[in-house]
Design an enzyme around this catalytic site. Structure first.
Site, PDB file in Angstrom:
ATOM      1  N   ALA A  31       0.827  -1.214   0.000  1.00 54.32           N
ATOM      2  CA  ALA A  31       0.000   0.000   0.000  1.00 54.32           C
ATOM      3  C   ALA A  31       0.862   1.265   0.000  1.00 54.32           C
ATOM      4  O   ALA A  31       0.410   2.328  -0.386  1.00 54.32           O
ATOM      5  CB  ALA A  31      -0.905  -0.009   1.230  1.00 54.32           C
ATOM      6  N   VAL A 125     -18.922  -9.774  -5.304  1.00 58.01           N
ATOM      7  CA  VAL A 125     -19.219 -10.870  -6.239  1.00 58.01           C
ATOM      8  C   VAL A 125     -18.158 -11.953  -6.115  1.00 58.01           C
ATOM      9  O   VAL A 125     -16.964 -11.679  -6.247  1.00 58.01           O
ATOM     10  CB  VAL A 125     -19.266 -10.363  -7.707  1.00 58.01           C
ATOM     11  CG1 VAL A 125     -19.609 -11.517  -8.646  1.00 58.01           C
ATOM     12  CG2 VAL A 125     -20.270  -9.241  -7.864  1.00 58.01           C
ATOM     13  N   LYS A 198     -25.470 -10.505  -7.560  1.00 54.61           N
ATOM     14  CA  LYS A 198     -24.102 -10.518  -8.112  1.00 54.61           C
ATOM     15  C   LYS A 198     -24.127 -10.434  -9.636  1.00 54.61           C
ATOM     16  O   LYS A 198     -23.322  -9.732 -10.251  1.00 54.61           O
ATOM     17  CB  LYS A 198     -23.383 -11.786  -7.650  1.00 54.61           C
ATOM     18  CG  LYS A 198     -23.166 -11.819  -6.143  1.00 54.61           C
ATOM     19  CD  LYS A 198     -22.819 -13.203  -5.651  1.00 54.61           C
ATOM     20  CE  LYS A 198     -22.536 -13.221  -4.163  1.00 54.61           C
ATOM     21  NZ  LYS A 198     -22.486 -14.572  -3.598  1.00 54.61           N
TER      22      LYS A 198
HETATM   23  N1  HSE Z   1     -23.965 -15.957   1.016  1.00 55.38           N
HETATM   24  C1  HSE Z   1     -23.036 -15.721  -0.037  1.00 55.38           C
HETATM   25  C2  HSE Z   1     -22.703 -17.034  -0.710  1.00 55.38           C
HETATM   26  C3  HSE Z   1     -21.796 -15.096   0.514  1.00 55.38           C
HETATM   27  O1  HSE Z   1     -22.992 -18.079  -0.135  1.00 55.38           O
HETATM   28  O2  HSE Z   1     -22.179 -17.017  -1.818  1.00 55.38           O
HETATM   29  C4  HSE Z   1     -20.808 -14.703  -0.557  1.00 55.38           C
HETATM   30  O3  HSE Z   1     -21.265 -13.632  -1.319  1.00 55.38           O
END
Ligand code: HSE
Ligand code: NDP
Length: 419
Positions: A31, A125, A198
């Site tokens: 960083a 995501v 996502k």
């Molecule tokens: N609940 C989500 C999953 C967490 O199981 O993919 C990750 O985004």
């Protein structure tokens, strides 16, 4: 020194604090500055978290603290988180979030508000997989033809255990919750909404499409039974929850649902909490991404990477990767026009002539049957397991509503699309 305030110190927030401490030397080298957590916000101050940071239950302690440079939002939810993040941006603080539900509803407004204040969301995501970076930066020279992926770790963990070990749905869901994979309300996972959130984020980066969860096809894994899993095994498939974005001329189809996938396919081999995403660009061809899709450390790895990135540059890229219209004229494909092959499980009374009547209804709806199998389910009922050739969603929905009205069909037929 860069000071961070974390709003939400649960599964992911705790891992962020620990990674910043455990890997402090390498992180500050990368960083170019030391990064410290100044304070964290939680709901319940009495919970023991084993952390040596200052905790408060008042978000103002972070938002009004002029020494805090970066607000990390890890509290979850939509509207309350939106207010928190807006306030942080308006007071000039950079923001990092893992909150895909927030972004599914407010990403375009947040892009407007953030302008050139850094706003990063890699962890939103596919947990630890740097897919936002890949799509927004690495593939930015391409028109994106398709994105197809396992985007929910909880569902993939559950389907893997149900398929390989025959574990019951409720038992394996509880396991996923205990492992910190599931959302606070696990309906978001098993109902397909989390994967849809996502997919919408990825579709914005890839196509500039501004859709909300209500606009797209979302189904989960709640209706999948051991009958479906054994049909899949018998015909060389596995069942996975997929998110699919596909460009077809000036339309983009966006959908999340369980899929039957041929077991030889790479994506069919992605098991457990792992996520896997295929992105096809017009110039690069197919690219594949694989890694842990949920869990504290994997997710926090992406959160901390965003913090490091902000420390290095201090500036935001355009949040969604573009700041003027992209892919002019692209529209969302209506759900009813989506085409696929389908599998149906129809529980019927085991009587003479039933099969003939069922197949006639397929014909009436212009749906061609590819394979059919009958399995006794009780003394006087049977499951008809039927796969189709390519068909249109509108016709399949009409078929299902005709079938469920028949007196010898015992329950609503279960349908799974075949990829
Ligand atoms: N609940 C989500 C999953 C967490 O199981 O993919 C990750 O985004
Ligand atoms: P947790 O439920 O474990 O943690 C949430 C934290 O936020 C808790 O510390 C909670 O306090 C705090 N909190 C909630 N509401 C408030 C409020 N109103 N005021 C103050 N504090 C509040 O969730 P996760 O860590 O699992 O998830 C956090 C975010 O990361 C979510 O947006 C989730 O979708 C996302 N995410 C999670 C992944 C995972 O694998 N878990 C993966 C990728 C993204 P308290 O502890 O006192 O209850």
């Amino acid at each position: 020194m860069l000071r961070v305030g974390i709003i939400g110190v649960g599964t992911v927030g705790t891992s962020v604090v620990n990674i910043l401490k455990d890997n402090a030397a390498v992180i500050s080298a990368r960083a170019g500055v030391d990064i410290v957590v100044k304070s964290g916000v939680v709901k319940n101050l009495n919970k023991d978290r084993g952390l040596d940071i200052k905790l408060t239950d008042n978000v103002d302690d972070v938002l009004n603290d002029s020494e805090i440079d970066i607000v990390v939002e890890l509290m979850g939810g939509v509207e309350e988180a939106f207010e928190v993040v807006k306030r942080a941006l308006k007071s000039g603080k950079a923001v990092v979030t893992a909150n895909k539900a927030l972004l599914a509803y407010h990403r375009y407004e947040l892009q407007e508000i953030a302008k050139d204040i850094a706003f990063e969301y890699e962890a939103s995501v596919a947990g630890g997989i740097p897919i936002i970076n890949a799509l927004r930066d690495g593939l930015s020279a391409n028109h994106i033809e398709s994105i197809m992926g396992i985007l929910n770790g909880t569902c993939n963990y559950m389907m893997t255990k149900m398929t390989n070990d025959g574990v019951a749905y409720d038992v394996v869901l509880k396991e996923a919750q205990e492992l910190g994979y599931a959302e606070a309300d696990p309906t978001f996972d098993v109902g397909g909404y989390d994967a849809a959130h996502k997919l919408l984020i990825l579709a914005s980066i890839a196509y500039g499409i501004d859709a909300k969860p209500e606009d797209i096809l979302i189904e989960g894994i709640q209706n999948i039974s051991q009958d479906d899993i054994s049909f899949a095994k018998e015909f060389g498939y596995v069942i996975k929850l997929l998110g699919i974005a596909k460009k077809d001329k000036n339309e983009v189809e966006l959908r999340v649902h369980a899929c039957l996938i041929k077991k030889e396919k790479m994506i069919a081999k992605i098991d457990g909490v792992m996520n896997g995403i295929s992105v096809v660009g017009d110039k690069v061809g197919e690219t594949l991404y694989y890694g842990a899709g949920a869990g504290g450390d994997a997710t926090a790895s992406a959160v901390v990477a965003n913090i490091i990135d902000i420390a290095r540059s201090g500036k935001s890229k355009p949040m969604l990767g573009f700041d003027r219209p992209m892919e002019a004229g692209l529209v969302l494909k209506p759900i009813q026009n989506i085409e696929s092959k389908y599998y149906l499980r129809i529980n019927v009374s085991d009587k003479i002539g039933v099969l003939a009547k069922i197949t006639k209804i397929f014909e009436d709806n212009s749906i061609s049957i590819e394979a059919i199998l009958q399995r006794q389910s009780s003394k006087d009922s049977a499951n008809l397991l039927i796969s189709t050739h390519m068909a249109v969603e509108r016709d399949i929905q009409a078929l299902i509503s005709s079938l469920e009205k028949l007196e010898f069909v015992n329950s609503k037929p279960v349908m799974i699309r075949i990829v």
